[in-house]
Design an enzyme around this catalytic site. Structure first.
Site, short mmCIF file in Angstrom:
data_model
loop_
_atom_site.label_atom_id
_atom_site.label_comp_id
_atom_site.label_asym_id
_atom_site.label_seq_id
_atom_site.Cartn_x
_atom_site.Cartn_y
_atom_site.Cartn_z
N PRO A 109 0.81 -1.21 0.00
CA PRO A 109 0.00 0.00 0.00
C PRO A 109 0.85 1.27 0.00
O PRO A 109 2.04 1.20 0.30
CB PRO A 109 -0.81 -0.11 1.30
CG PRO A 109 -0.25 -1.23 2.08
CD PRO A 109 0.62 -2.03 1.20
N PRO A 110 0.24 2.40 -0.32
CA PRO A 110 0.99 3.66 -0.38
C PRO A 110 1.56 4.04 0.98
O PRO A 110 0.98 3.71 2.01
CB PRO A 110 -0.05 4.70 -0.80
CG PRO A 110 -1.33 3.99 -1.02
CD PRO A 110 -1.17 2.56 -0.68
N GLY A 111 2.69 4.71 0.95
CA GLY A 111 3.24 5.27 2.18
C GLY A 111 3.93 4.29 3.09
O GLY A 111 4.18 4.57 4.25
N GLY A 113 6.93 2.96 2.42
CA GLY A 113 8.38 3.07 2.33
C GLY A 113 8.99 2.45 1.09
O GLY A 113 10.19 2.20 1.05
N LYS A 114 8.18 2.25 0.04
CA LYS A 114 8.72 1.62 -1.16
C LYS A 114 9.74 2.55 -1.83
O LYS A 114 10.82 2.11 -2.22
CB LYS A 114 7.58 1.27 -2.14
CG LYS A 114 6.64 0.23 -1.55
CD LYS A 114 5.57 -0.18 -2.54
CE LYS A 114 4.57 0.92 -2.84
NZ LYS A 114 3.83 1.39 -1.66
N THR A 115 9.40 3.83 -1.93
CA THR A 115 10.33 4.77 -2.54
C THR A 115 11.61 4.85 -1.71
O THR A 115 12.72 4.86 -2.24
CB THR A 115 9.68 6.16 -2.65
OG1 THR A 115 8.41 6.01 -3.27
CG2 THR A 115 10.54 7.10 -3.46
N HIS A 335 -10.37 -16.33 15.63
CA HIS A 335 -10.46 -17.00 14.34
C HIS A 335 -9.08 -17.50 13.88
O HIS A 335 -8.92 -18.68 13.56
CB HIS A 335 -11.06 -16.00 13.34
CG HIS A 335 -11.22 -16.51 11.94
ND1 HIS A 335 -12.43 -16.86 11.42
CD2 HIS A 335 -10.31 -16.71 10.95
CE1 HIS A 335 -12.28 -17.27 10.17
NE2 HIS A 335 -10.99 -17.19 9.86
N GLU A 336 -8.11 -16.60 13.88
CA GLU A 336 -6.78 -16.99 13.40
C GLU A 336 -6.14 -18.04 14.30
O GLU A 336 -5.44 -18.94 13.84
CB GLU A 336 -5.86 -15.77 13.27
CG GLU A 336 -6.35 -14.69 12.29
CD GLU A 336 -6.69 -15.23 10.91
OE1 GLU A 336 -6.04 -16.19 10.46
OE2 GLU A 336 -7.63 -14.70 10.28
N HIS A 339 -7.39 -21.43 13.23
CA HIS A 339 -6.66 -21.93 12.05
C HIS A 339 -5.31 -22.50 12.48
O HIS A 339 -4.92 -23.58 12.08
CB HIS A 339 -6.36 -20.79 11.08
CG HIS A 339 -7.51 -20.35 10.22
ND1 HIS A 339 -8.30 -21.22 9.52
CD2 HIS A 339 -7.98 -19.09 9.93
CE1 HIS A 339 -9.21 -20.52 8.83
NE2 HIS A 339 -9.04 -19.24 9.07
P1 ADP Z 1 5.69 4.59 -0.75
O1 ADP Z 1 6.71 4.77 -1.83
O2 ADP Z 1 5.55 3.18 -0.28
O3 ADP Z 1 4.38 5.20 -1.08
P2 ADP Z 1 7.43 6.39 0.58
O4 ADP Z 1 8.71 5.66 0.59
O5 ADP Z 1 7.26 7.42 -0.46
O6 ADP Z 1 6.22 5.37 0.52
O7 ADP Z 1 7.21 7.03 2.03
C1 ADP Z 1 6.67 8.32 2.20
C2 ADP Z 1 7.17 8.91 3.50
O8 ADP Z 1 6.64 8.18 4.59
C3 ADP Z 1 8.66 8.80 3.65
O9 ADP Z 1 9.29 9.95 3.12
C4 ADP Z 1 8.85 8.69 5.15
O10 ADP Z 1 8.86 9.96 5.76
C5 ADP Z 1 7.61 7.98 5.59
N1 ADP Z 1 7.82 6.53 5.73
C6 ADP Z 1 7.16 5.57 5.04
N2 ADP Z 1 7.55 4.34 5.42
C7 ADP Z 1 8.50 4.52 6.37
C8 ADP Z 1 9.30 3.62 7.14
N3 ADP Z 1 9.19 2.30 7.02
N4 ADP Z 1 10.19 4.17 7.99
C9 ADP Z 1 10.30 5.49 8.15
N5 ADP Z 1 9.57 6.38 7.45
C10 ADP Z 1 8.68 5.92 6.57
ZN ZN Z 2 -10.03 -17.63 8.09
MG MG Z 3 6.16 6.49 -3.10
#
Ligand code: ADP
Ligand code: ZN
Ligand code: MG
Length: 504
Positions: A109-111, A113-115, A335-336, A339
């Site tokens: 999901p978004p946010g 930390g993929k980037t 539930h879990e 299982h």
């Molecule tokens: P995604 O690419 O998954 O949408 P981002 O890497 O762009 O997420 O993360 C956006 C912001 O959220 C980052 O700049 C950071 O500030 C914060 N963040 C997200 N995941 C983490 C994490 N695992 N640890 C620390 N900060 C995080």
């Molecule tokens: Zn189940």
């Molecule tokens: Mg991103």
């Protein structure tokens, strides 16, 4: 390498010299050249929107990210690090005759930390970082997307050369927009050409290249990706980047509060517990909001009340999915646990983790370790699968007195397995053709298979009601436990009343 532009300028100068030599009037020619130049600039502008965004980091400009700045995501980090060996030791990879790893797909999901992970990968491998988003490739003009793909790859090589680096990480966010299934878009031709070009570029990557390129894709919707993208030699590795669990949230909070004046009395454990369902990005914004609230209140340190107020703010402002109620969480935990207990009874050591943090459509889930790859299933083995699937709802019924809609996908899977049993001639009907069976008979046979397992599971779990309660309470508290911890707990409980050991 001389560009088209250099060649044109050269030609123009040569022409001017010749014309002056022959004493021709230059005026009309200068006008013509001016016109051509304008046209050239215009054409350039149409494609340059892209080249200005490529390579510039989307958020924090040029700031290197290290892996230890990313909280939680231990598994994702580990898997990604393994993949990076390919960039760090290209000679070794070539020597061993290993097919180079060209792509890693980050799914989550978004946010989450993929980037950040992609940036950290570039930083760790001393590679240049180039990023783009899938949406930048989609244009109405045919061919533009494909051209942009080519530019992107050559930009990686160029940038690496300029900075004297041997490798590049090419990050493509929202890769599902670019890499959706071919033929599934309305203006499909353009999408298809773009994706085709992308595949061509990836296939052209080689471990012997002057600049090694690792492509890292990010998506929240892996199911819509064109299977061609996930074929060997392209995105070979898929790394799950899920919402952080309790431990992860605590670490992320620590990271983002580190440079802020926080009252030592703030209990981060408690805050982490309150922020079920928050992504890393939500937690970052939470830390920021808390600081703003403290400042507004004229205080020098961030206190717990500021943080708690900030949680509300983030939830309201950013539409975090509301955490399930305590009651629902308890049901999920029960539930879990059901299982997991059935799975452990049938095959000790088979549970590798249990969690009540939702992921995708599932509210909670257990992860099972398959003992080995299987191509053939015996009737017993299929019965066991059905039993594990039923364990969830039967546990709910025993502990809570009723069942919920949360089990419908478990039931669906159980029915599918029962059908498989019948189709394989493993049921009481013997060898039959499912499609020629009278509906009623098919239905009754499915019932028979499932009821048999349901009875067994009921008798197993009804002897362990207290154990289920204890384990579920523990799971509620921890949100996620490993299989080993689960087994320890089970053993501990059983030692307490050794006469009731599970024997099955
Ligand atoms: P995604 O690419 O998954 O949408 P981002 O890497 O762009 O997420 O993360 C956006 C912001 O959220 C980052 O700049 C950071 O500030 C914060 N963040 C997200 N995941 C983490 C994490 N695992 N640890 C620390 N900060 C995080
Ligand atoms: Zn189940
Ligand atoms: Mg991103």
């Amino acid at each position: 390498m001389p560009s088209m532009r250099d060649i044109l300028i050269g030609l123009a100068v040569a022409a001017a010299v010749i014309l002056i030599y022959y004493q021709t009037s230059l005026l009309p020619l200068v006008a013509l050249a001016g016109l051509l130049f304008l046209l050239y600039r215009f054409a350039d502008l149409r494609t340059s929107r892209f080249s200005t965004t490529v390579g510039k980091p989307l958020h924090k400009k040029g700031k290197a990210v290290a892996f230890d700045q990313i909280g939680g995501q231990e598994m994702a980090k580990r898997e990604l690090l393994e993949a990076l060996d390919f960039l760090l030791k290209p000679e070794k990879v070539r020597e061993m005759g290993i097919r180079p790893l060209k792509g890693v797909m980050l799914v989550g999901p978004p946010g989450t930390g993929k980037t950040m992970l992609a940036r950290a990968a570039a930083n760790y491998t001393r590679s240049v970082f180039v990023s783009a988003s899938g949406s930048e490739f989609i244009e109405v003009y045919a061919g533009v997307g494909a051209q942009r793909v080519r530019q992107l790859f050559s930009r990686c090589r160029q940038k690496a050369r300029q900075e004297g680096k041997k490798s590049a990480v090419l990050f493509i966010d929202e890769i599902d927009i670019l890499g959706g299934k071919r033929g599934s878009h309305s203006s499909h031709l353009e999408y298809d050409q773009t994706l085709n070009q992308f595949l061509v570029e990836m296939d052209g990557l080689n471990s012997g290249d002057e600049v090694n390129i690792l492509v890292i894709g990010a998506t929240n919707r892996p199911e819509i990706l064109d299977p061609a993208l996930l074929r060997p030699g392209r995105f070979d590795r898929i790394v799950q980047v899920d919402l952080p669990d309790l431990e992860g949230r605590k670490k992320i909070l620590e990271l983002h509060l580190k440079n802020k004046p926080v009252d030592p009395a703030v209990n981060l454990e408690k805050i982490a517990r309150e922020t079920f369902g928050f992504s890393g990005a939500h937690l970052e914004s939470l830390a920021n909001e808390a600081a703003i609230l403290a400042m507004r209140a004229g205080e020098d340190t961030i206190r717990e009340k500021h943080v708690l107020e900030a949680i509300e703010k983030v939830i309201m402002g950013e539409k975090v999915e509301r955490k399930p109620s305590e009651e629902e969480l308890w049901r999920i935990a029960v539930h879990e646990t059901g299982h997991a207990l059935v799975s452990e009874t049938i095959e000790p050591g088979s549970v590798s983790s249990i969690t009540i943090t939702s992921r995708g459509k599932a509210l909670g889930y257990i992860r099972q370790q398959p003992p080995e790859d299987r191509y053939l299933y015996t009737r017993d083995c299929l019965d066991h699968k059905i039993a594990v699937l039923l364990g969830g709802s039967i546990s709910e019924k025993l502990i809570l007195g009723n069942q919920s809609t949360g089990s419908s996908s478990d039931f669906q899977q159980a029915v599918d397995i029962a059908k498989k049993i019948i189709a394989a001639g493993l049921s009481s009907l013997g060898v039959v053709s499912i499609k020629d069976l009278p509906k009623g008979l098919l239905h009754r046979t499915i019932q028979e298979i499932i009821n048999q397992q349901a009875q067994w599971v009921s008798s197993l779990l009804s002897g362990q009601v207290d154990l289920i309660r204890d384990l579920a309470a523990y799971l509620m508290e921890k949100e996620k436990i490993t299989g080993n911890l689960f087994r320890e707990k089970v053993k501990g409980q059983q030692k307490g009343k050794s006469s009731q050991a599970v024997m099955l």
